[in-house]
Scaffold this active site. Structure first.
Site, PDB file in Angstrom:
ATOM      1  N   TYR A 121      -2.819   5.120   7.103  1.00  0.00           N
ATOM      2  CA  TYR A 121      -2.116   3.858   7.390  1.00  0.00           C
ATOM      3  C   TYR A 121      -0.901   3.702   6.473  1.00  0.00           C
ATOM      4  CZ  TYR A 121      -0.983  -1.086   6.692  1.00  0.00           C
ATOM      5  OH  TYR A 121      -0.300  -2.267   6.528  1.00  0.00           O
ATOM      6  N   LYS A 137       3.196   3.684   7.185  1.00  0.00           N
ATOM      7  CA  LYS A 137       4.084   2.558   6.825  1.00  0.00           C
ATOM      8  C   LYS A 137       5.203   3.057   5.905  1.00  0.00           C
ATOM      9  CE  LYS A 137       3.800  -1.291   7.691  1.00  0.00           C
ATOM     10  NZ  LYS A 137       4.325  -2.089   8.857  1.00  0.00           N
ATOM     11  N   GLU A 149       0.821  -1.215   0.000  1.00  0.00           N
ATOM     12  CA  GLU A 149       0.000   0.000   0.000  1.00  0.00           C
ATOM     13  C   GLU A 149       0.856   1.267   0.000  1.00  0.00           C
ATOM     14  OE1 GLU A 149      -3.499  -0.171   2.514  1.00  0.00           O
ATOM     15  OE2 GLU A 149      -3.510  -2.349   2.437  1.00  0.00           O
TER      16      GLU A 149
HETATM   17  P1  NAD Z   1      -2.367  -7.075  13.209  1.00  0.00           P
HETATM   18  O1  NAD Z   1      -3.098  -5.785  13.384  1.00  0.00           O
HETATM   19  O2  NAD Z   1      -3.133  -8.353  13.128  1.00  0.00           O
HETATM   20  O3  NAD Z   1      -1.306  -7.266  14.396  1.00  0.00           O
HETATM   21  C1  NAD Z   1      -0.514  -6.224  14.865  1.00  0.00           C
HETATM   22  C2  NAD Z   1       0.110  -6.659  16.181  1.00  0.00           C
HETATM   23  O4  NAD Z   1       0.955  -5.584  16.636  1.00  0.00           O
HETATM   24  C3  NAD Z   1      -0.903  -6.940  17.284  1.00  0.00           C
HETATM   25  O5  NAD Z   1      -0.600  -8.156  17.936  1.00  0.00           O
HETATM   26  C4  NAD Z   1      -0.742  -5.754  18.230  1.00  0.00           C
HETATM   27  O6  NAD Z   1      -1.016  -6.088  19.588  1.00  0.00           O
HETATM   28  C5  NAD Z   1       0.729  -5.404  18.023  1.00  0.00           C
HETATM   29  N1  NAD Z   1       1.020  -3.996  18.378  1.00  0.00           N
HETATM   30  C6  NAD Z   1       0.333  -2.891  17.990  1.00  0.00           C
HETATM   31  N2  NAD Z   1       0.883  -1.805  18.551  1.00  0.00           N
HETATM   32  C7  NAD Z   1       1.940  -2.217  19.287  1.00  0.00           C
HETATM   33  C8  NAD Z   1       2.911  -1.549  20.090  1.00  0.00           C
HETATM   34  N3  NAD Z   1       2.878  -0.230  20.262  1.00  0.00           N
HETATM   35  N4  NAD Z   1       3.880  -2.291  20.676  1.00  0.00           N
HETATM   36  C9  NAD Z   1       3.910  -3.650  20.523  1.00  0.00           C
HETATM   37  N5  NAD Z   1       3.005  -4.326  19.796  1.00  0.00           N
HETATM   38  C10 NAD Z   1       2.033  -3.629  19.179  1.00  0.00           C
HETATM   39  O7  NAD Z   1      -1.460  -6.860  11.920  1.00  0.00           O
HETATM   40  P2  NAD Z   1      -1.080  -7.892  10.768  1.00  0.00           P
HETATM   41  O8  NAD Z   1      -2.187  -7.943   9.794  1.00  0.00           O
HETATM   42  O9  NAD Z   1      -0.581  -9.140  11.390  1.00  0.00           O
HETATM   43  O10 NAD Z   1       0.118  -7.118  10.088  1.00  0.00           O
HETATM   44  C11 NAD Z   1       1.459  -7.301  10.542  1.00  0.00           C
HETATM   45  C12 NAD Z   1       2.374  -6.408   9.731  1.00  0.00           C
HETATM   46  O11 NAD Z   1       2.242  -6.707   8.347  1.00  0.00           O
HETATM   47  C13 NAD Z   1       2.042  -4.916   9.869  1.00  0.00           C
HETATM   48  O12 NAD Z   1       3.248  -4.211   9.953  1.00  0.00           O
HETATM   49  C14 NAD Z   1       1.290  -4.594   8.602  1.00  0.00           C
HETATM   50  O13 NAD Z   1       1.498  -3.244   8.224  1.00  0.00           O
HETATM   51  C15 NAD Z   1       1.931  -5.543   7.616  1.00  0.00           C
HETATM   52  N6  NAD Z   1       1.051  -5.942   6.496  1.00  0.00           N
HETATM   53  C16 NAD Z   1      -0.143  -6.564   6.736  1.00  0.00           C
HETATM   54  C17 NAD Z   1      -0.925  -6.967   5.652  1.00  0.00           C
HETATM   55  C18 NAD Z   1      -2.215  -7.706   5.849  1.00  0.00           C
HETATM   56  O14 NAD Z   1      -2.852  -8.082   4.861  1.00  0.00           O
HETATM   57  N7  NAD Z   1      -2.656  -7.982   7.063  1.00  0.00           N
HETATM   58  C19 NAD Z   1      -0.520  -6.711   4.356  1.00  0.00           C
HETATM   59  C20 NAD Z   1       0.692  -6.042   4.155  1.00  0.00           C
HETATM   60  C21 NAD Z   1       1.470  -5.690   5.240  1.00  0.00           C
HETATM   61  P1  TYD Z   2      -9.156  -4.755   4.100  1.00  0.00           P
HETATM   62  O1  TYD Z   2      -9.330  -6.183   4.466  1.00  0.00           O
HETATM   63  O2  TYD Z   2      -9.519  -3.707   5.107  1.00  0.00           O
HETATM   64  O3  TYD Z   2      -7.643  -4.579   3.589  1.00  0.00           O
HETATM   65  P2  TYD Z   2      -6.946  -3.290   2.854  1.00  0.00           P
HETATM   66  O4  TYD Z   2      -7.779  -2.090   3.058  1.00  0.00           O
HETATM   67  O5  TYD Z   2      -5.638  -3.204   3.577  1.00  0.00           O
HETATM   68  O6  TYD Z   2      -6.803  -3.689   1.425  1.00  0.00           O
HETATM   69  O7  TYD Z   2     -10.012  -4.472   2.800  1.00  0.00           O
HETATM   70  C1  TYD Z   2      -9.827  -5.229   1.627  1.00  0.00           C
HETATM   71  C2  TYD Z   2     -10.741  -4.649   0.570  1.00  0.00           C
HETATM   72  O8  TYD Z   2     -12.098  -4.890   0.957  1.00  0.00           O
HETATM   73  C3  TYD Z   2     -10.611  -3.136   0.426  1.00  0.00           C
HETATM   74  O9  TYD Z   2     -10.733  -2.791  -0.959  1.00  0.00           O
HETATM   75  C4  TYD Z   2     -11.783  -2.575   1.196  1.00  0.00           C
HETATM   76  C5  TYD Z   2     -12.837  -3.672   1.068  1.00  0.00           C
HETATM   77  N1  TYD Z   2     -13.753  -3.808   2.231  1.00  0.00           N
HETATM   78  C6  TYD Z   2     -15.136  -3.828   2.034  1.00  0.00           C
HETATM   79  O10 TYD Z   2     -15.621  -3.715   0.886  1.00  0.00           O
HETATM   80  N2  TYD Z   2     -15.941  -3.966   3.124  1.00  0.00           N
HETATM   81  C7  TYD Z   2     -15.438  -4.077   4.390  1.00  0.00           C
HETATM   82  O11 TYD Z   2     -16.234  -4.163   5.366  1.00  0.00           O
HETATM   83  C8  TYD Z   2     -14.012  -4.075   4.576  1.00  0.00           C
HETATM   84  C9  TYD Z   2     -13.422  -4.202   5.951  1.00  0.00           C
HETATM   85  C10 TYD Z   2     -13.223  -3.954   3.467  1.00  0.00           C
END
Ligand code: NAD
Ligand code: TYD
Length: 339
Positions: free
Chosen positions: A155, A159, A130
């Site tokens: 967000y 990042k 992103e």
């Molecule tokens: P998540 O929100 O599920 O988990 C985040 C974790 O960080 C939680 O366990 C939370 O308690 C911990 N945390 C938050 N603030 C904190 C702090 N101040 N100190 C210590 N711990 C803290 O996130 P995720 O989906 O597992 O994502 C993990 C990483 O991957 C993130 O950096 C996110 O930007 C990146 N990422 C996620 C996705 C996705 O699809 N989920 C995609 C691309 C990148």
């Molecule tokens: P999301 O899972 O929040 O991931 P990201 O915004 O990081 O891509 O959303 C994935 C896609 O789904 C995004 O285009 C927004 C859409 N979305 C909905 O249409 N409805 C919802 O309730 C949510 C949470 C996401």
């Protein structure tokens, strides 16, 4: 010989949690330290299976708390850091951007200072596609590692800022780093505020599924275990200072994702409700992972196999997500949606 100490931040969250379990099982010769503040997005229920393993350790701490983090690094002398901890939900960053700057930018800088002070052998920063902004709907365009950073949400801006700090600590202080930028993950232990687990958990309860705008926005879905394998590879083989994109070539519109889940669970598409679009909603994300593939990575899941496995996991693990949706999350849902 002393065991190698690997610090994983955010290891109680979705991807960090899967990665901690993967590492604890795969590398008994490493000590895995899971550092997490346990915000709304973190829980330790997911680690029942590994919590008594000798090579698993949990530290409750806030990455923005310099007074705790610096001495922790000095005492433990971690060999390397894999940094996941972050505020990760775009919708929350639209309603409350400040915590994103604090956790994602300041928190990363505190960790970089700590890592620099003790001289870790690698600081692997887990970032997101992103940060590149959005693509149009031309299916031949992809994000590469050279795509300029143009984040659109608070967000992704936080990042991107953290990515730039990681780069700067490498250029200025010679800190050994890698940055990985992955597409949307899905799989076990995905917090039900995100599209896929939100859809599965609501379809199972015959509740409406909020689809933003016309549902035509595209995401490139990556199974979390393929992501864990990618991070493992970059941790061990990544070239110092390099950025690697991670994506599985699984592009779907949001509507296709929701329809796939509804159909797999044998429910009606009448559950779909089109709602007001997200502010600044990025149209399309799509990753060119060829640099990582040259390093030796290949995804093992297609979207078809991965979504089937994930739906089954949510059917088999109701206890985990039922606890989450009945807690603090309930208030969030009621403020965010008017379904
Ligand atoms: P998540 O929100 O599920 O988990 C985040 C974790 O960080 C939680 O366990 C939370 O308690 C911990 N945390 C938050 N603030 C904190 C702090 N101040 N100190 C210590 N711990 C803290 O996130 P995720 O989906 O597992 O994502 C993990 C990483 O991957 C993130 O950096 C996110 O930007 C990146 N990422 C996620 C996705 C996705 O699809 N989920 C995609 C691309 C990148
Ligand atoms: P999301 O899972 O929040 O991931 P990201 O915004 O990081 O891509 O959303 C994935 C896609 O789904 C995004 O285009 C927004 C859409 N979305 C909905 O249409 N409805 C919802 O309730 C949510 C949470 C996401």
């Amino acid at each position: 010989m002393a065991k190698k100490k690997v610090l994983v931040t955010g290891g109680a969250g979705f991807i960090g949690g899967n990665f901690v379990q993967y590492m604890v099982k795969k590398y008994p010769q490493y000590d895995i330290y899971n550092l997490d503040l346990l915000t709304y997005a973190g829980d330790l229920m997911k680690h029942k299976e590994i919590e008594s393993e000798e090579n698993y350790h949990f530290v409750k701490a806030d990455i923005t708390d310099r007074e705790t983090i610096i001495p922790l690094f000095e005492n433990e002398k971690f060999d390397c850091v894999v940094h996941f901890a972050a505020e990760s939900h775009v919708d929350r960053s639209i309603t409350d951007p400040e915590i994103f700057v604090k956790t994602n930018v300041l928190g990363t800088q505190v960790l970089l200072d700590s890592a620099k002070q003790i001289g870790v052998s690698k600081f692997l920063h887990v970032s997101t596609d992103e940060v590149y902004g959005e693509l149009d709907f031309d299916p031949n365009t992809f994000f590469t590692e050279d795509t300029p950073l143009q984040p659109n949400s608070p967000y992704s801006a936080s990042k991107a800022s953290s990515d730039l700090l990681v780069r700067a600590y490498h250029e200025t202080f010679g800190l050994p780093i890698n940055i990985t930028r992955c597409s949307n993950n899905y799989g076990p232990f995905h917090f039900p505020e995100k599209l896929i687990p939100l859809t599965i958990s609501r379809v199972l309860k015959d509740q409406k599924i909020p689809v933003y705008g016309d549902g035509k926005n595209i995401r490139d879905w990556l199974h979390v275990l393929d992501h864990c394998a990618a991070i493992d590879l970059v941790l061990h083989e990544g070239e110092n200072g390099e950025v690697y994109n991670v994506g599985g070539h699984n592009e779907c519109t949001n509507l296709e994702v929701v329809q796939t889940i509804i159909s797999a669970l044998g429910k009606s598409e009448e559950l779909i409700e089109f709602v007001t679009d997200r502010l600044g909603h990025d149209k399309r994300y799509a990753i060119d992972p060829s640099k990582l593939e040259q390093l030796g990575w290949k995804p093992t899941y297609t979207f078809e196999t991965g979504i089937a496995q994930t739906i089954q996991w949510y059917l088999d693990n109701k206890e985990w997500w039922e606890q989450i949706i009945s807690g603090e999350y309930k208030n969030y849902f009621e403020t965010q949606y008017t379904l």
